[in-house]
Design an enzyme around this catalytic site. Structure first.
Site, PDB file in Angstrom:
ATOM      1  N   ASN A 151       0.120  11.382  -5.166  1.00 11.98           N
ATOM      2  CA  ASN A 151      -0.979  11.173  -4.224  1.00 11.98           C
ATOM      3  C   ASN A 151      -1.367  12.521  -3.643  1.00 11.98           C
ATOM      4  O   ASN A 151      -0.503  13.321  -3.271  1.00 11.98           O
ATOM      5  CB  ASN A 151      -0.541  10.212  -3.113  1.00 11.98           C
ATOM      6  CG  ASN A 151      -1.663   9.938  -2.117  1.00 11.98           C
ATOM      7  OD1 ASN A 151      -2.091  10.834  -1.394  1.00 11.98           O
ATOM      8  ND2 ASN A 151      -2.135   8.705  -2.064  1.00 11.98           N
TER       9      ASN A 151
ATOM     10  N   SER B 170      -4.660   6.984  -5.331  1.00  8.59           N
ATOM     11  CA  SER B 170      -5.415   7.090  -4.080  1.00  8.59           C
ATOM     12  C   SER B 170      -5.102   5.859  -3.235  1.00  8.59           C
ATOM     13  O   SER B 170      -5.077   4.741  -3.747  1.00  8.59           O
ATOM     14  CB  SER B 170      -6.919   7.169  -4.363  1.00  8.59           C
ATOM     15  OG  SER B 170      -7.618   7.414  -3.157  1.00  8.59           O
ATOM     16  N   GLU B 171      -4.857   6.062  -1.944  1.00  7.76           N
ATOM     17  CA  GLU B 171      -4.353   4.960  -1.120  1.00  7.76           C
ATOM     18  C   GLU B 171      -5.347   3.820  -0.968  1.00  7.76           C
ATOM     19  O   GLU B 171      -4.969   2.721  -0.552  1.00  7.76           O
ATOM     20  CB  GLU B 171      -3.864   5.459   0.253  1.00  7.76           C
ATOM     21  CG  GLU B 171      -4.833   6.274   1.056  1.00  7.76           C
ATOM     22  CD  GLU B 171      -4.598   7.764   0.897  1.00  7.76           C
ATOM     23  OE1 GLU B 171      -4.422   8.216  -0.261  1.00  7.76           O
ATOM     24  OE2 GLU B 171      -4.612   8.484   1.909  1.00  7.76           O
ATOM     25  N   ASN B 172      -6.627   4.044  -1.308  1.00  6.02           N
ATOM     26  CA  ASN B 172      -7.576   2.941  -1.259  1.00  6.02           C
ATOM     27  C   ASN B 172      -7.583   2.115  -2.537  1.00  6.02           C
ATOM     28  O   ASN B 172      -8.524   1.332  -2.750  1.00  6.02           O
ATOM     29  CB  ASN B 172      -8.992   3.445  -0.924  1.00  6.02           C
ATOM     30  CG  ASN B 172      -9.488   4.499  -1.891  1.00  6.02           C
ATOM     31  OD1 ASN B 172      -8.716   5.357  -2.320  1.00  6.02           O
ATOM     32  ND2 ASN B 172     -10.741   4.443  -2.243  1.00  6.02           N
TER      33      ASN B 172
ATOM     34  N   SER C 284      -1.237  -0.949  -2.840  1.00  9.79           N
ATOM     35  CA  SER C 284      -1.281   0.508  -2.784  1.00  9.79           C
ATOM     36  C   SER C 284      -0.163   1.056  -1.894  1.00  9.79           C
ATOM     37  O   SER C 284       0.531   2.009  -2.243  1.00  9.79           O
ATOM     38  CB  SER C 284      -2.638   0.964  -2.255  1.00  9.79           C
ATOM     39  OG  SER C 284      -2.701   2.369  -2.231  1.00  9.79           O
TER      40      SER C 284
END
Lengths: 228, 226, 228, 226
Positions: free
Chosen positions: B34, B57-59, B99
């Site tokens: 990340n 990606s955290e989304n 996520s």
């Protein structure tokens, strides 16, 4: 026949009460239900608590709702996306509950899944754990976090059927599937409603049980795709 | 060519890319990574050709590819910095719950973050400049800092005012305690070890003493005791 | 090039240690990794703790592993599916940790998601909450449950790619996606491995990050589909 | 035609179907319903034509249709009782985490369960006959019992030995406390209310006194105080 479609955002939101907690999906503008937020602005409900990862962008949508003085409190991880938020917060006109993004997601999931609370390492030893119970489990420090539920969830999906099965596009899932589970009423803005059976059972991301009302808004790209 | 003096007063885009390129060089094939906002984001486009690294990606994205040509960008696909991104073959899309299962559950090999300060015990401060911040914003930094197996920091060695960002104790509010494993700056690559900061690589023509002079904590030389 | 395929179950399980905790997917025989369990039988590892919703059916697979005396303990919600289990348990030769099915699922998810523990209403006031902390949160009684992790997860999926992205068929998801997240090593039995990019990003159920090794076993229906 | 005496000694398949048919009659369109093993499972095939009811199975199905012809059954698709099932258009498939989000999170309108005993305060015992059970098995019963908005019980009124399964206090280990809202037996439909068991419907030619004689707790008549 089960048919959760309603004609307009106004109709879908007619029974929203002052003082409601509203979960609003989206990460940036992707998966962010702009038409439903506009509906909420039109409706006039006030004293709202908004749970949303960001505080919106520019002056439409959430920033407008805040500017109109209708938001009492915002719960989010990254509000520093709208100048309106910063102004109102600095002026003491808006409460803020800042929550780490993963904790925000897990609190919403817990709300939807009937979990009374959970322990996470996130935030231990920081300002954001102040006033919260911490606990040693197996030699590791955790902080207790409580579930978040909404009176209303406003979410955006890509496509649906009349029962409310939902699929998403690109990075449009983000908070939407978990928010759909965590509110008394979940209202969805979708770009197309298909015949029942068109969406494959294995392709469904949000099963219909979590959806109460569907408003069809014709295909369009996300409201604004800004890099910042 | 930029001079050592340039690098000491803080890098421009070229300098930031140089830091990112070093990080990209050091990420082995097969890692799940990340990238934070700022210099870390630049790492994604700098991985050597043919090396398979999966960027998360955290989304809700795993397997991001190179940044798209602006006119071809898919507006429904953005990364944590809300920039348009592409997907590699083999990518997957999911929600925030899954996520952060990846992030919090220790499934990421690495997270590269920017920082305001890093302390010699690995403490990280990167989200807020004071307890009375007028608009605090934490995003996913705290989850990533405790969840990823390794935290590397990418940052300029000092502030624009020349103040060291490598410190004995953080003065800004912490993001997480004792999590940073390595720091990449415009002057050096520095491991955080049991004895504190250990310089493992000097950048170009900068020498150890110069880096020490710019650092508000003791630096150790790798393979030299004390 | 990342390629998680290995030729045989034996190769995929070569490094399993005695005393391991093994998460085994499936609900009944659907999504139950029979070829990997056979591999575990061949391998010879003993003193195992098996986490699986059921205790298997008939005499193959888990019942055989138990019959061979290789299982010290079983953690499950509904073991009463195999005569072998009942005999060994009655004879005091097998430990049993019985867990409500939803709590079992949530404990495994917590293990995979880095959650240190969670509060659930399930089991409050029953035998299965004895010895566990109970707590009042907002006027409701909850019991504290702790995460479950495995040294190894054995799961079955329908199809994969070489990175380890997984899709499932029918009711074959069940415990598999959460178990994939909750073990040091996750080994998957799939019926077909496709070229990278064949599985659509939105169709992926288990993202590749959770998978360590893939064994391709040609298409066949579930081992046994029995009504009981 | 089966006689009242038959119904009192316990129903066969026809009698069990009769109980299930009453339940199916009472489920409104649009409800999301989980059906336990035994009599409850029979409810799925007995919903009146054209009424849309969504049946959930805890192993990850929403929208099950009628039981399949055995030769056409999809072996990859089973319900909680491991019987082959079909899907309606609009069905969805998911994992155990999401399935129990539905169950534990209060999203099901109804769960119909079998029971060993139901007490007049709504306590449910349906998973174990003693604390020293030689092979205890709980499945999803405890999660369903506390999670669904309503619990209806479908069971024979008495055991084969003629012992009432409606009791003042449960003697078997509890599944959950105070959760049962309604009971369908071969003799009557009984609501669990603040004052205890309240008969809301007598089945065919059975009278109230006969049901009371077979019940080990006081029965109240609907709309009659005391």
């Amino acid at each position: 026949m089960i048919d959760k479609r309603v004609a307009t955002a106004a109709e879908a939101l007619a029974d929203v009460k002052d003082g409601s907690t509203v979960l609003v999906g989206g990460f940036g503008q992707v998966g962010h239900p702009m038409a439903l937020i506009d509906g909420l602005i039109e409706h006039g409900a006030k004293d709202l608590t908004i749970v949303c990862n960001n505080a919106g962008i520019g002056t439409s949508g959430l920033p407008r709702l805040m500017k109109l003085g209708r938001v009492r409190k915002i719960v989010c991880s990254y509000p520093r996306t709208a100048a309106v938020f910063s102004e109102l917060y600095a002026a003491g006109k808006l409460e803020l509950e800042i929550t780490p993004q993963g904790t925000l997601a897990e609190r919403i999931r817990a709300g939807g899944a009937g979990i009374g609370g959970f322990y996470t390492r996130t935030g231990v030893g920081t300002l954001l754990a102040e006033g919260k119970e911490t606990r040693d489990i197996g030699g590791v420090s955790y902080v207790l976090e409580l579930p978040l539920k909404g009176d209303l969830a406003l979410i955006e999906a890509w496509e649906a059927d009349r029962w409310g099965n939902l699929i998403f596009r690109g990075s449009g899932q983000n908070f939407n599937p978990i928010m759909a589970t965590a509110a008394e009423k979940t209202v969805v803005q979708v770009q197309k409603v298909h015949d029942l059976g068109t969406i494959e059972p294995t392709a469904v991301v949000t099963p219909s049980i979590f959806v109460d009302r569907i408003v069809e808004i014709p295909y369009a790209p996300p409201y604004q795709a800004i890099s910042y | 060519m930029r001079s050592a003096a340039d690098r000491m007063t803080g890098p421009g885009l070229d300098g930031r890319k140089a830091i990112a390129r070093l990080i990209a060089r050091d990420i082995p094939e097969g890692w799940h990574v990340n990238l934070g906002i700022g210099i870390p984001t630049l790492v994604g486009d700098l991985v050597p050709e043919g090396r398979e690294v999966l960027f998360q990606s955290e989304n809700g994205i795993l397997g991001m590819g190179p940044a798209p040509d602006e006119t071809l960008a898919d507006p429904w696909l953005v990364n944590a910095g809300k920039q348009n991104v592409t997907l590699l073959p083999g990518a997957s899309l999911f929600d925030h719950a899954l996520s952060f299962t990846m992030i919090r559950g220790g499934h990421l090999d690495l997270c590269v973050l920017g920082a305001l300060e890093v302390a010699e015990n690995g403490d990280l401060a990167n989200w807020s400049t004071s307890a009375s911040d007028t608009a605090p914003a934490v995003g996913g930094a705290m989850d990533l800092a405790v969840g990823a197996r390794r935290i590397w920091v990418a940052m300029e060695h000092t502030t624009k005012q020349g103040v060291s960002k490598l410190v004995r104790h953080c003065s800004y509010p912490l993001t997480a305690s004792g999590v940073v494993k390595r720091i990449y700056t415009n002057l050096a690559v520095i491991d955080v070890t049991a004895r504190g900061f250990e310089v493992i690589e000097l950048i170009a023509d900068v020498d150890f003493e110069t880096v020490q002079a710019r650092t508000d904590a003791k630096l150790h030389r790798k393979d030299v005791a004390g």
